[in-house]
Design an enzyme around this catalytic site. Structure first.
Site, mmCIF file in Angstrom:
data_model
loop_
_atom_site.group_PDB
_atom_site.id
_atom_site.type_symbol
_atom_site.label_atom_id
_atom_site.label_comp_id
_atom_site.label_asym_id
_atom_site.label_seq_id
_atom_site.Cartn_x
_atom_site.Cartn_y
_atom_site.Cartn_z
ATOM 1 N N SER A 85 0.831 -1.200 0.000
ATOM 2 C CA SER A 85 0.000 0.000 0.000
ATOM 3 C C SER A 85 0.860 1.242 0.000
ATOM 4 O O SER A 85 1.893 1.304 0.653
ATOM 5 C CB SER A 85 -0.916 0.006 1.212
ATOM 6 O OG SER A 85 -0.212 0.440 2.354
ATOM 7 N N LYS A 86 0.398 2.202 -0.748
ATOM 8 C CA LYS A 86 1.188 3.417 -0.849
ATOM 9 C C LYS A 86 1.188 4.162 0.475
ATOM 10 O O LYS A 86 2.092 4.919 0.776
ATOM 11 C CB LYS A 86 0.675 4.305 -1.984
ATOM 12 C CG LYS A 86 -0.823 4.455 -2.045
ATOM 13 C CD LYS A 86 -1.239 5.119 -3.351
ATOM 14 C CE LYS A 86 -2.731 4.950 -3.586
ATOM 15 N NZ LYS A 86 -3.158 5.438 -4.889
ATOM 16 N N ARG A 87 0.143 3.926 1.257
ATOM 17 C CA ARG A 87 0.072 4.596 2.546
ATOM 18 C C ARG A 87 1.206 4.164 3.462
ATOM 19 O O ARG A 87 1.607 4.868 4.360
ATOM 20 C CB ARG A 87 -1.264 4.296 3.232
ATOM 21 C CG ARG A 87 -2.448 4.894 2.519
ATOM 22 C CD ARG A 87 -3.732 4.623 3.265
ATOM 23 N NE ARG A 87 -3.637 5.081 4.658
ATOM 24 C CZ ARG A 87 -4.525 4.814 5.578
ATOM 25 N NH1 ARG A 87 -5.585 4.098 5.266
ATOM 26 N NH2 ARG A 87 -4.382 5.253 6.809
#
Length: 483
Positions: A253-255
């Site tokens: 996830s980019k988060r």
RNA sequence: GGCUCCGUGGUCAAGUGGUUAAGACACCGCCCUUUCACGGCGGCUACAGGGGUUCGAAUCCCCUCGGAGUCACCA
């Protein structure tokens, strides 16, 4: 079967992440393989999550990846517009139609009320499910309240009993009991549709025949099928793709700081390597083979090579793919690509980049590792005198001192510092003094670089450094060894 | 927790009732060699567990365990 029409439908919430890229890739491959149409649709109905500029980022990533679409916001097409907020007015009539047939109903419960009830339910250890409270409002009263300007949403009226299911091309028959399903919102209070509704309406209106998307939608797809049935529409063929994981328990996830496609490009991964690697993450070709260009992937792609279980994104393998692609790169392309990275460490040093590139071409794994590999040419690193000792080369401090003492005047006497004369000189010196080649070359290379490993041997480095700097570094080494 | 899905080496994975259970990355060793890489050769490591069905199960069924996804006026 009707002509294949597929779509990639991302939300504009930032950079295209790797899972999204893979979905886009597979969708593109499937369309092209079947001489079908590939469509880009922007799903931006959540105005709160919308990130400015993200739509352009999606166009850019798709373009860079080479995933050309036949229809889309920036290329047009007969089924537009392709941005959902630009279609906002066409969803409500369909929802109203569902209300007429009883497949949906207006709901006047507020977000806050719902949240309270949800909290209360979780406090009791129960799972909240909408109780169809507003379903029981008399039709006339509901209509009056809708027209009065009172905020409302439209909910799907899921049957209380029975089952809902669908056939997935990958997972087979998937079925759930209706009682476990909630009456989801179809049209939000702001008048925009939710994904649940917009994707059904748009896929139908855009004549989509095959839907490829992540397995996060697998368990809600039976609900979408209920919608298709309520409309009397033919549902598309679904292909749900397993998620891409960062490790055994977390998804990419980019988060969490995992790289996006753009990030990888910026780090010096080549797009062909990324695509090739991503393609093989969850799909396996029929033949024993692992290198594919995009057109070759189109040719080889087939649905039954898809895997059903999540795959872990293995950075090491990507790095390997990347280094292989770099090796296959023609030299001029390599030189052009590597030069800015050389500049980072060597700007203004007058190093022969062409020769350096020849030495680096076969050793470059990712371009962002290049500056650290060549920085020693700009500045001699601090190193311990023990570096001169190398068992395999049969060198120790005494051998190094001897070798360098001999090399220093011989090199100083050389008219030019071209590699061939350099090599002949050092080899001859080793032979005449009874030293093995390695016993001469290792100390010289260490003196010149201060490193245990370098992108080239002693003579290549001496050439790149030039006579003056080379002699300076040898003198420094001699001092170290004599101390 | 409910529901849905998944489960072959550390990772990606082939395999669809009978195989010495491929291959790739990583790792280890050897060779090549003016270092390190590259390249060549070789090696290590797997069918989650337990029950069935069958002459025969990685392949079919059941249970257990493990993991994931999902339970929003997000997609």
């Amino acid at each position: 079967m009707a002509d294949v029409r597929t779509r990639f439908a991302p939300s504009p919430t930032g950079y295209l992440h790797l899972g999204g890229l893979r979905t886009a890739l597979y969708t593109y491959l499937f369309a092209r393989k079947n001489n079908g149409v590939f469509i880009l649709r922007i799903e931006d109905t959540d105005q709160e999550r919308e990130v400015p500029g993200a739509v352009e980022l999606i166009y850019q990533s798709m373009r860079e990846a080479g995933l050309t679409y036949d229809e889309g916001p920036d290329v047009g097409g007969a089924y537009g517009p392709y941005i959902q907020t630009q279609r906002r007015d066409l969803y409500l009539p369909y929802a109203l139609q569902l209300i007429e047939t009883g497949a949906a109903y207006p709901c006047f419960c507020t977000k806050e009320e719902l949240q309270e009830r949800r909290d209360a339910a979780t406090a009791r250890g129960e799972q909240f499910k909408y109780d169809k409270h507003c379903l029981h409002i008399p039709r006339d009263e509901a209509k009056r309240r809708m027209q009065s300007g009172e905020p409302f949403v439209i909910r799907q009226n899921v049957p209380a009993t029975g089952v809902a299911g669908f056939e997935d091309a990958l997972f087979g028959h998937v079925e759930v009991a209706c009682e476990t399903l909630d009456d989801n919102v179809l049209i939000k209070a702001d008048g925009l549709p939710t994904y649940n509704f917009a994707n059904v309406v748009d896929d139908h209106l855009m004549a989509i025949t095959h839907v490829m998307r992540g397995t996060e939608y697998l368990s809600s797809t039976p609900k979408y099928n209920l919608l298709y049935e309520a409309f009397g529409w033919q549902a598309p063929i679904y292909v749900h793709l397993p998620v891409v994981m960062k490790d055994a328990t977390r998804k990419l996830s980019k988060r969490y700081g995992d790289p996006s496609f753009e990030d990888l490009l910026a780090q010096g991964f080549v797009k062909e390597a990324i695509l090739n690697f991503i393609a093989l993450l969850g799909w396996c070709p029929k033949e024993e083979r692992e290198f594919f260009t995009l057109p070759e992937l189109v040719e080889a792609f087939d649905l039954d090579g898809l895997s059903k279980s999540p795959a872990i994104f293995n950075m090491e393998k990507l790095v390997w793919f990347n280094s292989e692609y770099i090796k296959k790169m023609d030299f001029e392309t390599y030189l052009r690509t590597a030069t800015p990275w050389f500049e980072q460490a060597l700007a203004g040093r007058g190093v022969d980049y062409r020769r350096l590139a020849e030495l680096m071409h076969g050793r470059t794994e990712v371009f962002n590792r290049v500056p650290d590999m060549v920085r020693f040419l700009a500045e001699l690193p601090e190193y311990e005198v023990e570096l001169f000792t190398h068992k395999k080369m049969k060198t120790d401090l005494a051998v190094a001192l001897t070798a360098l003492t001999l090399a220093r005047p011989a090199l100083a006497a050389l008219p030019t510092f071209d590699e061939e004369p350099l090599k002949e000189c050092l080899m001859a010196l080793a032979e005449s003094s009874g030293l093995k080649t390695g016993q001469m070359m290792w100390p010289v290379r260490v003196a010149l670089s201060g490193l245990a490993s370098t992108p080239g041997g002693a003579t290549e480095i001496a050439y790149l450094l030039g006579k003056e700097e080379s002699l300076r570094r040898i003198d420094l080494a001699l001092q170290k060894l004599s101390a």
